[in-house]
Write a protein that holds these residues in place. Structure first.
Motif, PDB file in Angstrom:
ATOM      1  N   PRO A 117      24.005  21.038  -9.983  1.00 51.69           N
ATOM      2  CA  PRO A 117      23.732  20.409  -8.677  1.00 51.69           C
ATOM      3  C   PRO A 117      22.585  21.079  -7.928  1.00 51.69           C
ATOM      4  O   PRO A 117      22.767  21.678  -6.855  1.00 51.69           O
ATOM      5  N   TRP A 118      21.377  20.967  -8.463  1.00 52.70           N
ATOM      6  CA  TRP A 118      20.236  21.629  -7.839  1.00 52.70           C
ATOM      7  C   TRP A 118      19.989  21.139  -6.423  1.00 52.70           C
ATOM      8  O   TRP A 118      19.681  21.935  -5.514  1.00 52.70           O
ATOM      9  N   GLU A 119      20.078  19.835  -6.211  1.00 54.04           N
ATOM     10  CA  GLU A 119      19.831  19.300  -4.876  1.00 54.04           C
ATOM     11  C   GLU A 119      20.875  19.790  -3.873  1.00 54.04           C
ATOM     12  O   GLU A 119      20.540  20.106  -2.723  1.00 54.04           O
ATOM     13  N   ASP A 120      22.132  19.860  -4.301  1.00 52.26           N
ATOM     14  CA  ASP A 120      23.177  20.346  -3.401  1.00 52.26           C
ATOM     15  C   ASP A 120      22.962  21.821  -3.063  1.00 52.26           C
ATOM     16  O   ASP A 120      23.175  22.248  -1.923  1.00 52.26           O
ATOM     17  N   GLY A 121      22.555  22.593  -4.065  1.00 53.18           N
ATOM     18  CA  GLY A 121      22.266  23.993  -3.804  1.00 53.18           C
ATOM     19  C   GLY A 121      21.118  24.156  -2.827  1.00 53.18           C
ATOM     20  O   GLY A 121      21.169  24.990  -1.914  1.00 53.18           O
ATOM     21  N   ALA A 122      20.077  23.351  -3.004  1.00 49.89           N
ATOM     22  CA  ALA A 122      18.931  23.403  -2.104  1.00 49.89           C
ATOM     23  C   ALA A 122      19.332  23.030  -0.681  1.00 49.89           C
ATOM     24  O   ALA A 122      18.888  23.652   0.296  1.00 49.89           O
ATOM     25  N   ARG A 123      20.168  22.013  -0.559  1.00 52.31           N
ATOM     26  CA  ARG A 123      20.619  21.599   0.775  1.00 52.31           C
ATOM     27  C   ARG A 123      21.426  22.703   1.451  1.00 52.31           C
ATOM     28  O   ARG A 123      21.219  23.007   2.642  1.00 52.31           O
ATOM     29  N   LEU A 124      22.364  23.311   0.723  1.00 51.68           N
ATOM     30  CA  LEU A 124      23.172  24.381   1.309  1.00 51.68           C
ATOM     31  C   LEU A 124      22.293  25.532   1.787  1.00 51.68           C
ATOM     32  O   LEU A 124      22.487  26.074   2.885  1.00 51.68           O
ATOM     33  N   LEU A 125      21.318  25.913   0.956  1.00 43.92           N
ATOM     34  CA  LEU A 125      20.447  27.020   1.346  1.00 43.92           C
ATOM     35  C   LEU A 125      19.593  26.648   2.554  1.00 43.92           C
ATOM     36  O   LEU A 125      19.444  27.451   3.492  1.00 43.92           O
ATOM     37  N   ALA A 126      19.004  25.453   2.540  1.00 43.86           N
ATOM     38  CA  ALA A 126      18.168  25.042   3.669  1.00 43.86           C
ATOM     39  C   ALA A 126      18.985  25.021   4.960  1.00 43.86           C
ATOM     40  O   ALA A 126      18.523  25.499   6.012  1.00 43.86           O
ATOM     41  N   ASP A 127      20.193  24.484   4.889  1.00 45.63           N
ATOM     42  CA  ASP A 127      21.040  24.434   6.083  1.00 45.63           C
ATOM     43  C   ASP A 127      21.430  25.847   6.526  1.00 45.63           C
ATOM     44  O   ASP A 127      21.457  26.138   7.731  1.00 45.63           O
ATOM     45  N   LEU A 128      21.743  26.716   5.571  1.00 41.06           N
ATOM     46  CA  LEU A 128      22.097  28.096   5.909  1.00 41.06           C
ATOM     47  C   LEU A 128      20.919  28.793   6.585  1.00 41.06           C
ATOM     48  O   LEU A 128      21.084  29.500   7.594  1.00 41.06           O
ATOM     49  N   ALA A 248      13.884  19.433  -3.239  1.00 40.11           N
ATOM     50  CA  ALA A 248      15.013  19.173  -2.348  1.00 40.11           C
ATOM     51  C   ALA A 248      15.043  20.184  -1.206  1.00 40.11           C
ATOM     52  O   ALA A 248      15.321  19.820  -0.053  1.00 40.11           O
ATOM     53  N   TYR A 249      14.745  21.444  -1.500  1.00 37.35           N
ATOM     54  CA  TYR A 249      14.742  22.459  -0.439  1.00 37.35           C
ATOM     55  C   TYR A 249      13.716  22.098   0.633  1.00 37.35           C
ATOM     56  O   TYR A 249      13.994  22.206   1.840  1.00 37.35           O
ATOM     57  N   ARG A 250      12.553  21.666   0.203  1.00 40.11           N
ATOM     58  CA  ARG A 250      11.537  21.251   1.172  1.00 40.11           C
ATOM     59  C   ARG A 250      11.962  19.989   1.911  1.00 40.11           C
ATOM     60  O   ARG A 250      11.739  19.856   3.125  1.00 40.11           O
ATOM     61  N   ALA A 251      12.577  19.041   1.214  1.00 43.96           N
ATOM     62  CA  ALA A 251      13.007  17.801   1.852  1.00 43.96           C
ATOM     63  C   ALA A 251      14.046  18.067   2.935  1.00 43.96           C
ATOM     64  O   ALA A 251      14.092  17.351   3.953  1.00 43.96           O
ATOM     65  N   PHE A 252      14.868  19.097   2.732  1.00 43.16           N
ATOM     66  CA  PHE A 252      15.876  19.461   3.735  1.00 43.16           C
ATOM     67  C   PHE A 252      15.329  20.455   4.758  1.00 43.16           C
ATOM     68  O   PHE A 252      16.083  21.056   5.507  1.00 43.16           O
ATOM     69  N   GLN A 253      14.007  20.624   4.774  1.00 42.20           N
ATOM     70  CA  GLN A 253      13.292  21.425   5.772  1.00 42.20           C
ATOM     71  C   GLN A 253      13.701  22.894   5.746  1.00 42.20           C
ATOM     72  O   GLN A 253      13.833  23.541   6.782  1.00 42.20           O
ATOM     73  N   GLY A 254      13.872  23.406   4.536  1.00 41.01           N
ATOM     74  CA  GLY A 254      14.138  24.831   4.406  1.00 41.01           C
ATOM     75  C   GLY A 254      12.936  25.652   4.824  1.00 41.01           C
ATOM     76  O   GLY A 254      11.801  25.315   4.471  1.00 41.01           O
ATOM     77  N   PRO A 255      13.127  26.732   5.575  1.00 41.28           N
ATOM     78  CA  PRO A 255      12.007  27.499   6.122  1.00 41.28           C
ATOM     79  C   PRO A 255      11.456  28.580   5.200  1.00 41.28           C
ATOM     80  O   PRO A 255      10.500  29.256   5.572  1.00 41.28           O
TER      81      PRO A 255
END
Length: 316
Positions: A117-128, A248-255
């Motif tokens: 689940p790469w996209e889910d991992g990216a989302r969790l990290l970006a949100d964190l 996905a990390y960029r799409a979820f606006q990870g900094p």
């Protein structure tokens, strides 16, 4: 180690050479938290000084003896408990059992190697990484872990390649200065997991959650992307998987990385460090098991050779 790393272990049904007394105590704690007898204890993980036991829907973890416990761990757990949509909440405060720190958690289903689940991992990290930094959260200081692993290597061709690559890292990572002496990039402090890979995710509470919060703290978010970046740069991680994760990390606006352009401006140093750290772990494990390095492990050592030759970049 994660499903994308060399020699990834299975959590379920792992064999154990654990101290029988400690194993029995963890089983007792799990049985009590589970609500009573009727379910046997199953060892999920027994490596690197960590023992994890499942009893029904409860998981009990004995942490490494040399890891920081006490008030800092309790604070990290309180932060995690306050973010249940991102981090698996605990089932109580840390315990002391036979001189070991022990924590109790709900069971969650681990990542399947066949469905990453790469996209889910990216989302969790970006949100964190976008969570307002909690007050008094402990700092993250794990980049220096590579220094300990390299120091533990027995001499040999692979160890020499790793040491040469290690010499290219800044002094604050090699243990020759304080972590807070890091350059400006480390000033981008957010809440970070501190040791992220896909093995640090479980499905629970209706979705994916992050686990293993011993390193949760304030730090540079780029280090949470370091392991997949290191594996990609070594040719171990499929480029399509890396693209899925980074996109996905960029799409979820990870900094952690710029929204566009070259992410390696901020990922290069973390990736180099993790290449060296993972390679050292692989060489040490292979020596202990009296076996040769496998293909992915050798690829990591080869990347160390490229790092030392270039004096910097881990990119292929």
């Amino acid at each position: 180690m994660p499903p994308t790393s060399p020699r990834a272990p299975s959590r379920a049904g792992a064999s154990s050479s654990a101290d029988p007394e400690l194993l029995a105590r963890l089983a007792e704690i799990g049985t009590a938290a589970h609500g009573g007898p009727g379910t046997g204890a199953e060892v999920l993980y027994d490596r690197h000084g960590v023992l994890v036991v499942r009893v029904g829907d409860v998981v009990v973890k004995a942490h490494q003896a040399d890891r920081e416990g006490g008030p800092p761990l309790a604070r990290r757990m309180r932060v995690a408990d306050g973010l249940p949509e991102l981090l698996l909440p605990s089932l109580g405060p840390p315990l002391e059992v036979a001189g070991r720190t022990v924590t109790v958690w709900p069971y969650g289903d681990p990542v399947s190697p066949g469905d990453l689940p790469w996209e889910d991992g990216a989302r969790l990290l970006a949100d964190l990484h976008n969570v307002p930094l909690p007050e008094d959260v402990p700092p993250w200081g794990r980049p220096t872990r590579a220094a300990r692993l390299v120091a533990e290597l027995e001499d040999g061709p692979a160890a020499r390649e790793i040491r040469r690559a290690f010499a290219t890292l800044p002094g604050w990572i090699r243990g020759e200065g304080r972590t807070e002496d890091a350059p400006a990039g480390e000033a981008r402090r957010t809440l970070v997991h501190g040791d992220w890979h896909l093995g640090q995710m479980v499905r629970a509470g209706g979705g994916w959650r992050l686990i293993d919060i011993e390193d949760l703290g304030a730090g540079d978010p780029a280090w949470d992307l370091a392991r997949p970046a290191a594996l990609y740069s070594s040719g171990v991680l499929n480029p399509d998987d890396w693209s899925r994760f980074l996109g996905a990390y960029r799409a979820f606006q990870g900094p952690a990385v710029p929204a566009g352009g070259d992410p390696w401006e901020v990922l290069d140093l973390p990736a180099r460090t993790l290449v060296i750290q993972i390679a050292a772990t692989c060489v040490k494990s292979a020596r202990q098991a009296d076996r040769p390095l496998d293909g992915p492990e050798q690829a990591l050592v080869d990347t160390c050779s490229r790092i030392s030759s270039a004096g910097s970049s881990a990119r292929t």
